[in-house]
Write a protein that holds these residues in place. Sequence first.
Motif, short mmCIF file in Angstrom:
data_model
loop_
_atom_site.label_atom_id
_atom_site.label_comp_id
_atom_site.label_asym_id
_atom_site.label_seq_id
_atom_site.Cartn_x
_atom_site.Cartn_y
_atom_site.Cartn_z
N VAL A 173 -0.12 42.90 9.15
CA VAL A 173 -0.75 42.57 10.43
C VAL A 173 0.31 42.14 11.44
O VAL A 173 0.26 42.50 12.62
N LEU A 174 1.31 41.40 10.95
CA LEU A 174 2.39 40.94 11.84
C LEU A 174 3.12 42.12 12.46
O LEU A 174 3.48 42.13 13.63
N GLY A 191 8.46 43.69 12.55
CA GLY A 191 8.50 44.28 11.22
C GLY A 191 9.49 43.54 10.33
O GLY A 191 10.56 43.13 10.78
N VAL A 192 9.13 43.36 9.08
CA VAL A 192 10.06 42.72 8.14
C VAL A 192 10.24 43.61 6.92
O VAL A 192 10.46 43.13 5.82
N PHE A 193 10.12 44.93 7.14
CA PHE A 193 10.12 45.83 5.98
C PHE A 193 11.48 45.92 5.28
O PHE A 193 11.56 46.36 4.15
N ASP A 194 12.55 45.47 5.93
CA ASP A 194 13.85 45.49 5.25
C ASP A 194 14.29 44.07 4.86
O ASP A 194 15.45 43.83 4.60
N GLN A 195 13.33 43.15 4.85
CA GLN A 195 13.65 41.75 4.57
C GLN A 195 12.91 41.25 3.33
O GLN A 195 11.76 41.62 3.12
N ASP A 196 13.59 40.39 2.56
CA ASP A 196 12.87 39.65 1.52
C ASP A 196 12.12 38.52 2.19
O ASP A 196 12.64 37.88 3.10
N VAL A 217 4.19 24.49 5.27
CA VAL A 217 4.41 25.84 4.74
C VAL A 217 5.82 26.26 5.11
O VAL A 217 6.20 26.15 6.27
N GLN A 218 6.60 26.67 4.14
CA GLN A 218 7.97 27.08 4.42
C GLN A 218 8.13 28.57 4.13
O GLN A 218 7.55 29.08 3.19
N ALA A 219 8.93 29.21 4.96
CA ALA A 219 9.22 30.62 4.72
C ALA A 219 10.72 30.84 4.82
O ALA A 219 11.41 30.16 5.58
N LEU A 220 11.19 31.77 4.01
CA LEU A 220 12.58 32.20 4.13
C LEU A 220 12.56 33.71 4.22
O LEU A 220 12.04 34.40 3.34
N VAL A 221 13.11 34.22 5.31
CA VAL A 221 13.16 35.67 5.52
C VAL A 221 14.63 36.05 5.54
O VAL A 221 15.40 35.48 6.30
N ARG A 233 11.48 41.93 -1.60
CA ARG A 233 10.57 41.08 -2.36
C ARG A 233 9.63 40.31 -1.44
O ARG A 233 9.99 39.91 -0.35
N ARG A 234 8.42 40.13 -1.91
CA ARG A 234 7.45 39.25 -1.26
C ARG A 234 7.02 38.24 -2.29
O ARG A 234 6.33 38.58 -3.24
N VAL A 235 7.44 36.99 -2.12
CA VAL A 235 7.13 35.97 -3.12
C VAL A 235 6.34 34.86 -2.45
O VAL A 235 6.76 34.31 -1.44
N ALA A 236 5.17 34.55 -3.00
CA ALA A 236 4.34 33.49 -2.45
C ALA A 236 4.10 32.43 -3.51
O ALA A 236 3.61 32.74 -4.59
N LEU A 237 4.48 31.19 -3.22
CA LEU A 237 4.22 30.10 -4.14
C LEU A 237 3.19 29.16 -3.51
O LEU A 237 3.39 28.69 -2.41
N GLY A 238 2.11 28.95 -4.23
CA GLY A 238 1.04 28.10 -3.69
C GLY A 238 0.10 28.87 -2.78
O GLY A 238 -0.81 28.31 -2.18
#
Length: 459
Positions: A343-344, A351-356, A313-317, A326-331
């Motif tokens: 939850v995080l 918090g990641v509210f200012d992050q894609d 599983v890969q993530a880019l923040v 943006r919140r983009v989920a592939l798969g």
Amino acid sequence: MAKAKTAYVCTDCGASYPKWQGQCEACSAWNTLNEIVIEPASSSKGASRHSNWAGMPEQARVTPLGQVKQESETRLSTGIGELDRVLGGGLVSGSVVLVGGDPGIGKSTLLLQAITAMAPQFPGLYVTGEESLSQVAGRAQRLGLGVDGVSALAETCVERILTQAAAAKPRLVVADSIQTLWSELLTAAPGSVSQVRESAAKLVRFAKETGTAVFLVGHVTKEGGIAGPRVLEHMVDAVLYFEGEAGSRFRLLRAFKNRFGAVNELGVFAMGDKGLREVANPSAIFLSGSRVPQPGSAVMVTREGTRPLMVEVQALVDQSPLANPRRVALGLEQNRLAMLLAVLHRHGGVGVFDQDVFVNVVGGIRVQETAADLPVLLAVLSSLRDRPLAEKTVAFGEVGLSGELRPIPNGEERLKEAATHGFRRAIVPKANAPKSGRVGELEVLGVERLSEAMDHAAN
Ligand code: TYD
Ligand code: MG
């Protein structure tokens, strides 16, 4: 053959017209009229709905379920293990299987390999409406396939195909593709909804009457549906989708519907210069080549059908320029990602509210289970901090709304798979961890809360 009596019926409201017209007068819908057969050309021969195939009494009777005589289904091995697996343990005699997929993905190749592998035991007929006979023969030769017992037929009229098939008496018929077939009963063009449906219906009836297994090839449109009617999916016994990522040589065969087995079983193939090769150990291919840990990457063990599968599983923040990052989920499921990020923040204090946030499951795999929750969050965290997770670490587990980690099914089996692939540490829900804290060389850390898992992952 005499023309059958046909009518044009609106698919929206059911109004019927003798001639085609663009708009339905009854409901004002456009382009909804489809040609259907209302009466077969000759009143003759068993073709009617009341025919007596499979030795059923003419008059259906109410029978207590306990007294129904069960006919054991005959399974024919296709000679291709991964295909057998997806079919639920082999091809059932008299069943109709639709194989869908984008053009060029390898449907014809797969079925040519299957029909030739089966032929020594079960003679097969390969009906081609797209390629010429010499193209089919040429491909078989190039792939080095033994062709004993395989016949081919270049024909698109379904009535003529069935006449020939009835004479040749194969155990298996491949119709490549259903979109090229047409019935004499209809005037609509081949590939139209009514032609595809009528041709498929004829082939289904033939399969049930004669006990012949039938593979139908169907091209998938960009929208994901099988071109022509989705109604095909209801008519056949099983629907398999053949998928692959652009530029990748790996192909996934997935059961979408199966009357004779479980769905979600996954077959994995690699396309090479000798056609499709089975991939016996799929875990290895879904882990990215370099195993030096990278920030934003987490490895999990998911389950596809009946076997565990290791995927990355890969993530880019990344800092977002947008007011609504943006919140983009592939798969993975998009909503689940949004929930996990909440939850995080609430229970992990990050918090990641200012992050894609972009999350992707490597290899075109779709993970539909909650076991991906923990690895997704660990990957997100790792990308945010730009620090890789510890080497040879694997994680899985469901994350609840109050920040607790919930167990997932088949934990032991997943841990074994990770141990087999040389992983040294697993972060999993406490209830999934064995008491000894080890599975072979694999150290298993059972945790109860997300924050605990984050602490373990950090060092
Ligand atoms: P094909 O089976 O014709 O696809 P479909 O029937 O789904 O349209 O496969 C076509 C592609 O597969 C083609 O682009 C070339 C590739 N291919 C190989 O790479 N190796 C092979 O041995 C074969 C037969 C095909
Ligand atoms: Mg083809």
